[in-house]
Design an enzyme around this catalytic site. Structure first.
Site, PDB file in Angstrom:
ATOM      1  N   ASN A 150       0.855  -1.186   0.000  1.00 33.41           N
ATOM      2  CA  ASN A 150       0.000   0.000   0.000  1.00 33.41           C
ATOM      3  C   ASN A 150       0.895   1.241   0.000  1.00 33.41           C
ATOM      4  OD1 ASN A 150      -1.855   2.012   0.340  1.00 33.41           O
ATOM      5  ND2 ASN A 150      -2.665   1.279   2.290  1.00 33.41           N
ATOM      6  N   PRO A 151       1.007   1.941  -1.119  1.00 33.88           N
ATOM      7  CA  PRO A 151       1.917   3.099  -1.190  1.00 33.88           C
ATOM      8  C   PRO A 151       1.557   4.214  -0.225  1.00 33.88           C
ATOM      9  CG  PRO A 151       1.203   2.406  -3.379  1.00 33.88           C
ATOM     10  CD  PRO A 151       0.325   1.695  -2.395  1.00 33.88           C
ATOM     11  N   GLY A 191     -21.915  -6.302   6.207  1.00 35.86           N
ATOM     12  CA  GLY A 191     -22.027  -7.179   7.364  1.00 35.86           C
ATOM     13  C   GLY A 191     -22.873  -6.565   8.453  1.00 35.86           C
ATOM     14  N   ASP A 193     -23.232  -5.700  12.951  1.00 25.45           N
ATOM     15  CA  ASP A 193     -22.591  -4.810  13.912  1.00 25.45           C
ATOM     16  C   ASP A 193     -21.140  -5.210  14.192  1.00 25.45           C
ATOM     17  OD1 ASP A 193     -24.965  -3.561  13.990  1.00 25.45           O
ATOM     18  OD2 ASP A 193     -25.519  -4.146  16.030  1.00 25.45           O
ATOM     19  N   GLY A 194     -20.904  -6.511  14.332  1.00 25.86           N
ATOM     20  CA  GLY A 194     -19.551  -6.966  14.648  1.00 25.86           C
ATOM     21  C   GLY A 194     -18.560  -6.632  13.551  1.00 25.86           C
ATOM     22  N   GLY A 234     -26.094  -8.163   8.494  1.00 31.18           N
ATOM     23  CA  GLY A 234     -25.984  -9.124   9.583  1.00 31.18           C
ATOM     24  C   GLY A 234     -27.301  -9.309  10.304  1.00 31.18           C
TER      25      GLY A 234
END
Length: 255
Positions: A150-151, A191, A193-194, A234
């Protein structure tokens, strides 16, 4: 009385295999190399490389303190040659260089080189082949890697760190690499809450580390530089519903 009787053949005694602690300790090669400007008696087994300085003044021609390298800590071995400026192949053989890992701290490793100097081509080539065979026998070592860089990471120094410090070690270990540069403009989470909580925590934690702040207690956290988008998917979506406005704005931003 003994005439006519057959002699019983006694079966040879079965030789029990060496205990597990001694397997791989049988010497494969033994020779003399100069290590650290001292002539040393060097012994190679499948598990270890051992050497000790030869002490001429000893009445029995003994050796000094023994040093050991575990072969599992060796990640590369190269023939050492003296070459002129611009010369890429050939050169005068000087010996063998062994590269190994050292445990600098609990979670950090560093590398070091041990030079086994000997001017004999046959001697060094024989040792080099045996050392390479041992290293190639470690089946759990990768032959190729896909590297994601990741630059923008770590104040945009990730690319420099990789090419200056990491890539040379991969090359020494004869590991082929496929480099992929990642430019992240947006992080999107699908997704509950987690999942949302974990992703948000990771983005905020990275922002604090990049800003040089501690991570134990952050009264005024630095804002994450990468936006987070959320699509609730989720079972428990309370956190996602609270951020519903942000979710739709993020989705609209991407589309």
């Amino acid at each position: 009385q003994g005439r006519g009787r057959r002699r019983r053949r006694v079966a040879p005694l079965a030789v029990s295999p060496p205990p597990a602690s001694e397997r791989g300790e049988e010497p494969l090669l033994r020779g003399i190399f100069e290590i650290g400007k001292r002539s040393c008696d060097v012994v190679l087994s499948a598990r270890r490389l051992r050497w000790s300085p030869i002490v001429p003044e000893s009445p029995a021609g003994g050796t000094g303190r023994e040093e050991i390298i575990e072969m599992k800590d060796v990640f590369s071995v190269k023939l050492k040659r003296r070459r002129f400026v611009g010369q890429k192949k050939g050169g005068t053989l000087l010996g063998i260089t062994i590269f190994k890992c050292l445990h600098k701290e609990e979670n950090k490793l560093t590398d070091c080189a041990v030079h086994l100097n000997n001017l004999s081509e046959d001697h060094c080539n024989s040792w080099f082949r045996h050392l390479k065979e041992i290293l190639n026998g470690f089946q759990n070592r990768p032959k190729s890697l896909k590297v994601f860089v990741n630059p923008s990471s770590h104040k945009r120094e990730a690319t420099h760190v990789y090419y200056e410090k990491v890539a040379p070690l991969f090359k020494l270990a004869d590991i082929k690499t496929d480099i992929i540069r990642i430019f992240i403009d947006f992080v999107f989470c699908v997704g509950g809450d987690g999942s949302v909580s974990e992703v948000a925590h990771g983005l905020l934690l990275k922002a604090q580390i990049d800003a040089g702040k501690g991570t134990d207690y952050i009264p005024a956290p630095v804002r994450a530089s990468v936006p987070l988008g959320v699509i609730p998917a989720g079972e428990a979506k309370q956190y996602c519903y609270i951020l519903s406005v942000i979710c739709f704005k993020s989705l609209w931003h991407i589309l």
